[in-house]
Write a protein that holds these residues in place. Structure first.
Motif, PDB file in Angstrom:
ATOM      1  N   ASN A 264       0.810  -1.210   0.000  1.00 50.43           N
ATOM      2  CA  ASN A 264       0.000   0.000   0.000  1.00 50.43           C
ATOM      3  C   ASN A 264       0.840   1.255   0.000  1.00 50.43           C
ATOM      4  N   GLU A 265       2.167   1.132  -0.073  1.00 57.32           N
ATOM      5  CA  GLU A 265       3.040   2.292   0.038  1.00 57.32           C
ATOM      6  C   GLU A 265       2.992   3.106  -1.241  1.00 57.32           C
ATOM      7  N   THR A 266       2.758   4.418  -1.094  1.00 58.63           N
ATOM      8  CA  THR A 266       2.742   5.299  -2.262  1.00 58.63           C
ATOM      9  C   THR A 266       4.059   6.041  -2.408  1.00 58.63           C
ATOM     10  N   ASP A 267       4.713   6.333  -1.307  1.00 61.91           N
ATOM     11  CA  ASP A 267       6.005   7.006  -1.380  1.00 61.91           C
ATOM     12  C   ASP A 267       7.112   5.953  -1.275  1.00 61.91           C
ATOM     13  N   THR A 268       8.209   6.241  -1.870  1.00 66.66           N
ATOM     14  CA  THR A 268       9.317   5.294  -1.827  1.00 66.66           C
ATOM     15  C   THR A 268      10.378   5.804  -0.879  1.00 66.66           C
ATOM     16  N   ASN A 269      10.992   4.917  -0.207  1.00 64.42           N
ATOM     17  CA  ASN A 269      12.085   5.278   0.698  1.00 64.42           C
ATOM     18  C   ASN A 269      13.375   5.312  -0.096  1.00 64.42           C
ATOM     19  N   ASP A 270      14.201   6.361   0.149  1.00 66.57           N
ATOM     20  CA  ASP A 270      15.452   6.497  -0.583  1.00 66.57           C
ATOM     21  C   ASP A 270      16.414   5.351  -0.298  1.00 66.57           C
ATOM     22  N   GLU A 271      16.335   4.804   0.906  1.00 65.68           N
ATOM     23  CA  GLU A 271      17.269   3.739   1.238  1.00 65.68           C
ATOM     24  C   GLU A 271      17.017   2.473   0.417  1.00 65.68           C
ATOM     25  N   TYR A 272      15.792   2.270  -0.062  1.00 65.24           N
ATOM     26  CA  TYR A 272      15.493   1.088  -0.854  1.00 65.24           C
ATOM     27  C   TYR A 272      15.664   1.323  -2.342  1.00 65.24           C
ATOM     28  N   THR A 273      15.651   2.580  -2.781  1.00 63.69           N
ATOM     29  CA  THR A 273      15.742   2.845  -4.212  1.00 63.69           C
ATOM     30  C   THR A 273      17.181   2.863  -4.705  1.00 63.69           C
ATOM     31  N   GLU A 274      18.127   3.120  -3.812  1.00 68.38           N
ATOM     32  CA  GLU A 274      19.514   3.139  -4.237  1.00 68.38           C
ATOM     33  C   GLU A 274      19.990   1.718  -4.493  1.00 68.38           C
ATOM     34  N   ALA A 275      20.708   1.572  -5.571  1.00 67.09           N
ATOM     35  CA  ALA A 275      21.215   0.243  -5.906  1.00 67.09           C
ATOM     36  C   ALA A 275      22.407  -0.086  -5.019  1.00 67.09           C
ATOM     37  N   GLU A 276      22.464  -1.319  -4.605  1.00 67.42           N
ATOM     38  CA  GLU A 276      23.600  -1.779  -3.821  1.00 67.42           C
ATOM     39  C   GLU A 276      24.813  -1.881  -4.741  1.00 67.42           C
ATOM     40  N   PRO A 277      25.988  -1.489  -4.278  1.00 62.23           N
ATOM     41  CA  PRO A 277      27.166  -1.663  -5.129  1.00 62.23           C
ATOM     42  C   PRO A 277      27.414  -3.147  -5.363  1.00 62.23           C
ATOM     43  N   ALA A 278      27.807  -3.460  -6.583  1.00 60.03           N
ATOM     44  CA  ALA A 278      28.052  -4.859  -6.935  1.00 60.03           C
ATOM     45  C   ALA A 278      29.244  -5.369  -6.138  1.00 60.03           C
ATOM     46  N   SER A 279      29.074  -6.513  -5.525  1.00 60.52           N
ATOM     47  CA  SER A 279      30.189  -7.074  -4.752  1.00 60.52           C
ATOM     48  C   SER A 279      31.183  -7.699  -5.718  1.00 60.52           C
ATOM     49  N   ASN A 280      32.427  -7.575  -5.371  1.00 61.53           N
ATOM     50  CA  ASN A 280      33.476  -8.151  -6.205  1.00 61.53           C
ATOM     51  C   ASN A 280      33.508  -9.645  -5.970  1.00 61.53           C
ATOM     52  N   ASN A 281      33.264 -10.365  -7.014  1.00 60.52           N
ATOM     53  CA  ASN A 281      33.232 -11.800  -6.914  1.00 60.52           C
ATOM     54  C   ASN A 281      34.605 -12.345  -7.289  1.00 60.52           C
ATOM     55  N   ARG A 282      35.461 -12.493  -6.282  1.00 53.45           N
ATOM     56  CA  ARG A 282      36.845 -12.903  -6.520  1.00 53.45           C
ATOM     57  C   ARG A 282      37.159 -14.228  -5.835  1.00 53.45           C
ATOM     58  N   TRP A 283      36.277 -15.152  -5.880  1.00 58.06           N
ATOM     59  CA  TRP A 283      36.511 -16.443  -5.255  1.00 58.06           C
ATOM     60  C   TRP A 283      37.673 -17.176  -5.926  1.00 58.06           C
ATOM     61  N   TRP A 284      37.827 -16.951  -7.213  1.00 56.18           N
ATOM     62  CA  TRP A 284      38.877 -17.636  -7.961  1.00 56.18           C
ATOM     63  C   TRP A 284      40.262 -17.215  -7.499  1.00 56.18           C
ATOM     64  N   LEU A 285      40.371 -15.973  -6.992  1.00 52.72           N
ATOM     65  CA  LEU A 285      41.647 -15.492  -6.497  1.00 52.72           C
ATOM     66  C   LEU A 285      42.065 -16.284  -5.254  1.00 52.72           C
ATOM     67  N   TYR A 286      41.125 -16.501  -4.339  1.00 53.77           N
ATOM     68  CA  TYR A 286      41.404 -17.285  -3.140  1.00 53.77           C
ATOM     69  C   TYR A 286      41.722 -18.734  -3.498  1.00 53.77           C
ATOM     70  N   ALA A 287      41.044 -19.282  -4.481  1.00 52.00           N
ATOM     71  CA  ALA A 287      41.308 -20.652  -4.914  1.00 52.00           C
ATOM     72  C   ALA A 287      42.708 -20.768  -5.511  1.00 52.00           C
ATOM     73  N   ALA A 288      43.133 -19.775  -6.287  1.00 50.53           N
ATOM     74  CA  ALA A 288      44.466 -19.796  -6.892  1.00 50.53           C
ATOM     75  C   ALA A 288      45.550 -19.695  -5.818  1.00 50.53           C
ATOM     76  N   ILE A 289      45.335 -18.863  -4.795  1.00 51.04           N
ATOM     77  CA  ILE A 289      46.304 -18.735  -3.703  1.00 51.04           C
ATOM     78  C   ILE A 289      46.435 -20.051  -2.956  1.00 51.04           C
ATOM     79  N   LEU A 290      45.292 -20.693  -2.656  1.00 53.04           N
ATOM     80  CA  LEU A 290      45.338 -21.985  -1.969  1.00 53.04           C
ATOM     81  C   LEU A 290      46.024 -23.045  -2.821  1.00 53.04           C
ATOM     82  N   LEU A 291      45.821 -22.998  -4.141  1.00 56.06           N
ATOM     83  CA  LEU A 291      46.479 -23.937  -5.038  1.00 56.06           C
ATOM     84  C   LEU A 291      47.995 -23.761  -4.991  1.00 56.06           C
ATOM     85  N   LEU A 292      48.453 -22.522  -5.042  1.00 55.84           N
ATOM     86  CA  LEU A 292      49.895 -22.259  -4.984  1.00 55.84           C
ATOM     87  C   LEU A 292      50.493 -22.691  -3.651  1.00 55.84           C
TER      88      LEU A 292
END
Length: 186
Positions: free
Chosen positions: A147-175
């Protein structure tokens, strides 16, 4: 005997009693109350259908196992119990099956069954958060609407994309693993 029959009914969701009928556990679907603000959870209910049935081998095997006896003895004891059950059900007070319900056989031969209240029915309904209602339409039969007609600014802002660097940790463990193996065999 009642506890064995109830256990079989719960495990297999069906219990056939020759000469009486079939007990079933069916799910009563969830429902909305008070204009779409309360949700009642789905509940299992025990129902009875008067029909000609026969107990199957699986049931007799189960009964023999539970009663710690052989199958022939279990069949005979169940047959005696069934006859006693039919006699009591035909009386004015009927018969109560523990944890299942009350069974009556009327004078015209029809059977009436009243199930015991399920503990799940005692659970209170869940209320939806403020601003959300359930709306039933033909195009979307299960739609939640805000039923909300107004939008909250905290929900409209896009979350920054998280850096998906799992492969970096896997390569370090491999070495590290290769280094340990080289050190061990060197």
């Amino acid at each position: 005997m009642d506890e064995h029959l109830y256990k079989y009914l719960v495990l297999h969701r069906r219990l056939d009693i020759p000469g009486l009928g079939r007990f079933l556990i069916e799910n009563k679907s969830a429902r909305m109350e008070e204009g779409g603000k309360l949700i009642q959870a789905p509940v299992p209910v025990i129902s009875f259908r008067q029909q000609a049935v026969q107990a199957d081998k699986q049931f007799y095997d189960f009964l023999a196992w539970e009663m710690d006896t052989d199958e022939v003895d279990a069949i005979n004891r169940f047959r005696d119990y069934t006859e006693e059950l039919k006699t009591k059900a035909a009386s004015e007070s009927g018969v109560e099956l523990k944890e299942v319900g009350h069974l009556f056989i009327r004078e015209d031969g029809t059977t009436e069954f009243r199930a015991v209240a399920s503990p799940h029915e005692l659970l209170p309904p869940v209320s939806l958060p403020d601003g959300i209602i359930f709306e039933h339409t033909a195009s979307m039969p299960h739609a939640l609407k805000t039923n909300e007609t107004d939008t909250n600014d905290e929900y409209t802002e896009a979350e920054p994309a998280s850096n998906n660097r799992w492969w970096l940790y896997a390569a370090i463990l491999l070495l590290i693993g290769i280094g340990i193996i080289l050190f061990y065999y060197a």
